[in-house]
Design a protein around this motif. Structure first.
Motif, mmCIF file in Angstrom:
data_model
loop_
_atom_site.group_PDB
_atom_site.id
_atom_site.type_symbol
_atom_site.label_atom_id
_atom_site.label_comp_id
_atom_site.label_asym_id
_atom_site.label_seq_id
_atom_site.Cartn_x
_atom_site.Cartn_y
_atom_site.Cartn_z
ATOM 1 N N ALA A 17 21.007 88.850 5.610
ATOM 2 C CA ALA A 17 20.244 88.604 4.388
ATOM 3 C C ALA A 17 19.293 89.758 4.109
ATOM 4 N N SER A 18 18.662 90.269 5.150
ATOM 5 C CA SER A 18 17.744 91.399 4.967
ATOM 6 C C SER A 18 18.481 92.638 4.469
ATOM 7 N N LEU A 19 19.647 92.882 5.027
ATOM 8 C CA LEU A 19 20.439 94.032 4.572
ATOM 9 C C LEU A 19 20.892 93.860 3.126
ATOM 10 N N LEU A 20 21.247 92.638 2.757
ATOM 11 C CA LEU A 20 21.652 92.388 1.372
ATOM 12 C C LEU A 20 20.470 92.554 0.417
ATOM 13 N N PHE A 21 19.297 92.071 0.824
ATOM 14 C CA PHE A 21 18.105 92.271 -0.011
ATOM 15 C C PHE A 21 17.776 93.754 -0.141
ATOM 16 N N LEU A 22 17.947 94.505 0.942
ATOM 17 C CA LEU A 22 17.717 95.949 0.896
ATOM 18 C C LEU A 22 18.696 96.626 -0.064
ATOM 19 N N LEU A 23 19.954 96.215 -0.007
ATOM 20 C CA LEU A 23 20.953 96.765 -0.924
ATOM 21 C C LEU A 23 20.591 96.450 -2.372
ATOM 22 N N ALA A 24 20.121 95.245 -2.624
ATOM 23 C CA ALA A 24 19.714 94.867 -3.980
ATOM 24 C C ALA A 24 18.528 95.716 -4.441
ATOM 25 N N GLN A 25 17.592 95.991 -3.538
ATOM 26 C CA GLN A 25 16.445 96.826 -3.898
ATOM 27 C C GLN A 25 16.872 98.268 -4.176
ATOM 28 N N LEU A 26 17.826 98.767 -3.400
ATOM 29 C CA LEU A 26 18.322 100.125 -3.648
ATOM 30 C C LEU A 26 19.038 100.210 -4.990
ATOM 31 N N LEU A 27 19.801 99.177 -5.332
ATOM 32 C CA LEU A 27 20.455 99.151 -6.646
ATOM 33 C C LEU A 27 19.420 99.061 -7.762
ATOM 34 N N SER A 28 18.356 98.327 -7.525
ATOM 35 C CA SER A 28 17.281 98.241 -8.514
ATOM 36 C C SER A 28 16.603 99.599 -8.698
ATOM 37 N N LEU A 29 16.374 100.297 -7.592
ATOM 38 C CA LEU A 29 15.806 101.648 -7.672
ATOM 39 C C LEU A 29 16.736 102.580 -8.432
ATOM 40 N N TYR A 30 18.041 102.453 -8.192
ATOM 41 C CA TYR A 30 19.007 103.271 -8.909
ATOM 42 C C TYR A 30 18.961 102.969 -10.414
ATOM 43 N N GLY A 31 18.777 101.703 -10.759
ATOM 44 C CA GLY A 31 18.639 101.342 -12.162
ATOM 45 C C GLY A 31 17.419 101.979 -12.803
ATOM 46 N N MET A 32 16.322 102.067 -12.041
ATOM 47 C CA MET A 32 15.123 102.722 -12.564
ATOM 48 C C MET A 32 15.366 104.221 -12.754
ATOM 49 N N PHE A 40 24.044 99.550 -16.980
ATOM 50 C CA PHE A 40 22.855 98.734 -16.731
ATOM 51 C C PHE A 40 23.232 97.268 -16.503
ATOM 52 N N PHE A 41 24.139 96.745 -17.337
ATOM 53 C CA PHE A 41 24.564 95.354 -17.175
ATOM 54 C C PHE A 41 25.276 95.149 -15.836
ATOM 55 N N VAL A 42 26.138 96.076 -15.459
ATOM 56 C CA VAL A 42 26.855 95.959 -14.179
ATOM 57 C C VAL A 42 25.861 95.979 -13.021
ATOM 58 N N LEU A 43 24.878 96.883 -13.068
ATOM 59 C CA LEU A 43 23.862 96.925 -12.019
ATOM 60 C C LEU A 43 23.083 95.622 -11.953
ATOM 61 N N TYR A 44 22.698 95.097 -13.111
ATOM 62 C CA TYR A 44 21.942 93.848 -13.160
ATOM 63 C C TYR A 44 22.738 92.709 -12.526
ATOM 64 N N PHE A 45 24.008 92.589 -12.890
ATOM 65 C CA PHE A 45 24.817 91.509 -12.337
ATOM 66 C C PHE A 45 25.086 91.702 -10.850
ATOM 67 N N LEU A 46 25.287 92.936 -10.410
ATOM 68 C CA LEU A 46 25.460 93.195 -8.976
ATOM 69 C C LEU A 46 24.216 92.788 -8.186
ATOM 70 N N ILE A 47 23.053 93.136 -8.720
ATOM 71 C CA ILE A 47 21.802 92.770 -8.049
ATOM 72 C C ILE A 47 21.665 91.256 -7.965
ATOM 73 N N ARG A 48 21.975 90.569 -9.063
ATOM 74 C CA ARG A 48 21.889 89.097 -9.066
ATOM 75 C C ARG A 48 22.862 88.478 -8.073
ATOM 76 N N ILE A 49 24.080 88.985 -8.026
ATOM 77 C CA ILE A 49 25.091 88.440 -7.113
ATOM 78 C C ILE A 49 24.680 88.684 -5.667
ATOM 79 N N ILE A 50 24.234 89.897 -5.371
ATOM 80 C CA ILE A 50 23.840 90.221 -3.998
ATOM 81 C C ILE A 50 22.644 89.376 -3.560
ATOM 82 N N ASN A 51 21.666 89.185 -4.439
ATOM 83 C CA ASN A 51 20.513 88.353 -4.103
ATOM 84 C C ASN A 51 20.929 86.898 -3.866
#
Length: 106
Positions: free
Chosen positions: A9-24, A88-99
């Motif tokens: 779970a921690s690794l998945l949350f980290l991946l979601a945060q990295l994708l969020s940073l990439y979106g920024m 942007f939409f793909v990143l958003y949905f990936l982040i939601r799915i991973i979370n």
């Protein structure tokens, strides 16, 4: 078993945060493109171009792929790049799915 689940779970949350940073970073790229487009100067400031080069190197592969799949829409003399919007939409949905996966693993 609980420890392995929390590590996953921690690794998945980290991946979601990295994708969020990439979106920024992708959003900063869009802002830089707008600044260059709307600038009345023929040459943008050097500091902006140094930062832009780094951001472009990081974001070019997915943006170029999105532009190949979804060509820009011409509106007068301007081409609207819808590929970045789809990215942007793909990143958003990936982040939601991973979370959501990370929450179910816990």
């Amino acid at each position: 078993m609980f420890i392995a689940g929390s590590i996953v779970a921690s690794l998945l949350f980290l991946l979601a945060q990295l994708l969020s940073l990439y979106g920024m970073i992708l959003l900063v790229r869009v802002l830089i493109e707008w600044i260059v487009f709307f600038s009345h100067n023929s040459r943008p400031p050097r500091a902006l171009m140094l930062v832009a080069n780094i951001i472009y190197k990081v974001t070019d592969p997915p943006v170029n792929l999105a532009d190949r799949l979804i060509p820009p829409v011409r509106v007068g003399n301007v081409g609207l790049r819808l590929g970045i919007l789809v990215l942007f939409f793909v990143l958003y949905f990936l982040i939601r799915i991973i979370n959501s996966i990370a929450l179910t693993v816990l």
